[in-house]
Design an enzyme around this catalytic site. Structure first.
Site, short mmCIF file in Angstrom:
data_model
loop_
_atom_site.label_atom_id
_atom_site.label_comp_id
_atom_site.label_asym_id
_atom_site.label_seq_id
_atom_site.Cartn_x
_atom_site.Cartn_y
_atom_site.Cartn_z
N ASP A 1 49.46 42.67 47.85
CA ASP A 1 49.10 41.43 48.59
C ASP A 1 48.94 41.51 50.18
OD1 ASP A 1 49.13 40.42 46.00
OD2 ASP A 1 51.10 39.73 46.11
N1 URA Z 1 53.75 42.47 43.34
C1 URA Z 1 53.42 41.49 44.00
O1 URA Z 1 53.80 40.24 43.89
N2 URA Z 1 52.65 41.59 45.00
C2 URA Z 1 52.24 42.80 45.36
O2 URA Z 1 51.60 42.82 46.44
C3 URA Z 1 52.71 43.79 44.66
C4 URA Z 1 53.51 43.72 43.43
#
Ligand code: URA
Length: 238
Positions: A106
């Site tokens: 993310d």
């Molecule tokens: N899980 C999440 O919620 N975000 C990420 O970036 C990776 C794994």
């Protein structure tokens, strides 16, 4: 042993179109072993080839395998919309040779992100069948309780997922941090699992993929490195 003409070598390494690379060479901007080469049609051995372009040293690589310590506020998607893309952190040559992130983090997640232009490698690393463990450190809004850890280990039901998803391992680090290991890579998985277990993730960092540990790479946030064969060998299910 494999030989390629210098224009093709430069093109393959992301220096531009063949025409552009031919002009770079003709302009005297490319040297090998300290010698300026002006004929782009000569065939050159690519194994262990070192060359300079505009005075900058490069090593020929059939493919690149990169580890980036991703900072927050960069997107992994190719068409980044709200934040700059992670590729803007790397030299522009990598963009031109189609280097892509292996999976996604993310925009606000930090830590270990692999990048490569080797399609089969990307596919294998991101395939759910590969069962590659990924280690995350999540900072939580509410205190970490034994019940939270137990729920994550037992499996939590996420909207749109047919079966509950469970952590491979999960342990409390301190009052507001847990280490959670996942084998799947579902959308926002850590954050959604924490929410489903009644907590909230306020910060997330990926610290390890397979046996490759970010801390052992010595990268500050925003720094990247090439992975060598020994490091690539760590990218397998433990
Ligand atoms: N899980 C999440 O919620 N975000 C990420 O970036 C990776 C794994």
């Amino acid at each position: 042993m494999s030989k390629l003409t210098l224009d093709r070598i430069l093109q393959s390494q992301g220096f531009g179109t063949r025409k552009w690379c031919t002009e770079l060479v003709a302009d005297g901007e490319v040297s090998i072993a300290g010698k300026v080469i002006r004929d782009s049609r000569i065939a050159i051995e690519t194994d262990d080839l070192e060359f300079t372009v505009f005075g900058e040293s490069w090593t020929y690589r059939a493919h690149v395998y990169i580890a980036l310590n991703k900072p927050a506020n960069f997107e992994c998607s190719r068409k980044a919309s709200h934040h700059p893309g992670v590729l803007t952190i790397l030299p522009e040559q990598f963009n031109r040779r189609d280097v892509q992130p292996v999976g996604r983090l993310d925009h606000d997640t930090t830590g270990l992100l692999l990048m490569s232009d080797d399609g089969p490698f990307i596919h294998k690393q991101s395939s759910p069948r590969h069962h590659m463990p990924k280690v995350y450190v999540a900072t939580t809004h509410e205190p970490v309780t034994p019940d939270l850890v137990a729920q994550l280990l037992a499996g939590v039901k996420l909207h749109d997922e047919p079966a509950p998803l469970a952590a491979v391992t999960c342990r409390k680090i301190d009052s507001h941090r847990i280490e959670i290991v996942l084998e799947q890579g579902k959308y926002h998985q850590v954050k959604r699992m924490l929410a489903a277990a009644g907590n909230h993730c306020v910060a997330l960092r990926r610290s390890q993929i397979g046996m490759l540990k970010l801390d052992e790479l010595g990268l500050a946030e925003g720094e990247w490195c090439y992975l060598d064969a020994a490091q690539l060998a760590l990218l397998k299910p433990g």
